[in-house]
Enzyme design. Structure first.
Site: not given
Ligand code: 13P
Length: 264
Positions: A14-16, A106, A108, A176, A182, A222, A243-244
């Site tokens: 997930n590149w966000k 998600h 977010e 998640e 994150g 993470s 993610g990251g």
């Protein structure tokens, strides 16, 4: 190839809100080359990326032209099919770009955009009626964890998301925990497994044992190359939503190749 339960692991990035369409092309091309060089078996571990909407057409064109064995999807979907919804992107528009998946609910979206359980359910319906596989994201905050224990909120969110789904459907669930996203503080494999097992029982109750047995449940929060193996050893965890670390080519490729470097 599948795991013991017949489910093909899925590693999803997930590149966000990162990477423009040119960066996306370069990244996807390098990712495919690097995995091919490493002789990654894409049938054994599926790989998918979730770029921003503005990149999807470029990613589609590249993947189709070079016949890259990668899947891709959108990070959100409108609950509506068309009409006066400025800024929204419908399932039909996403499907037209040959996306296979769409992320829904998600954390977010839920926290920063006040997305409700009802909207999440409507988006799941929108995905299914447009031949997209919804990746339904669920997870508890640290306050939820303290108040309600580990699986109550994710299970309730899954129930709500599936309110309109009655028949066998191709879906993916991503657990998640909000506190792990994150933060660098991933859940333990055991924590992820316990919630994943509860989510699978909920799927069995709502959609039957057959669907529950086939549905992949991912862990996200993470995930890194150095902790993926622990999650993938768990019987109810069938992949990861990253993610990251999905923005770092070497790290993401290493997560995809978890079997090679840890002998899972
Ligand atoms: P991180 O891997 O950066 O914790 O993000 C997880 C996530 O939100 C994936 O959807």
């Amino acid at each position: 190839m599948t795991d013991g339960a017949g489910r093909t692991p899925l590693i999803a990035g997930n590149w966000k809100m990162n990477l423009d369409h040119l960066q996306a092309i370069a990244f996807v091309q390098k990712l495919a080359w690097s995995l091919k060089d490493a002789r990654h078996d894409f049938a054994a571990v599926e790989v998918a990326v979730f770029p921003p909407f503005t990149d999807l057409r470029s990613v589609q064109t590249l993947i189709a032209a070079d016949k890259l064995p990668l899947e891709y999807g959108a990070q959100d979907i409108s609950e509506h099919d068309s009409g006066a919804y400025t800024g929204e992107v419908s399932g039909a528009l996403i499907s037209a770009l040959e996306c296979r998946y769409v992320l829904i609910g998600h954390s977010e979206r839920r926290t920063l955009h006040a997305e409700t359980d009802e909207q999440v359910a409507a988006k799941v319906d929108a995905a299914l009626r447009n031949d997209l596989v919804p990746i339904i994201c669920v997870g508890e905050t640290s306050e939820d964890l303290e108040k309600h224990g580990p699986s109550a909120v994710p299970v309730a969110q899954l129930r709500a998301a599936l309110a309109g789904v009655t028949t066998a459907a191709d879906i993916v669930v991503a657990y998640e925990p909000v506190w792990a996203i994150g933060s660098g503080q991933a859940a333990t494999p055991d924590q992820a497994e316990q919630v994943a097992a509860q989510l699978r029982s909920t799927l069995a109750e709502l959609l039957g044992a057959d669907v529950a047995g086939k549905t992949r449940i991912l862990y996200g929060g993470s995930v890194k190359a150095n902790n993926i193996a622990g999650f993938m050893r768990e019987p109810n965890v069938d992949g990861a939503l990253v993610g990251g670390a999905s923005l770092d080519l070497t790290e993401f490729a290493s997560i995809v190749r978890f079997r090679n470097h840890v002998g899972v």
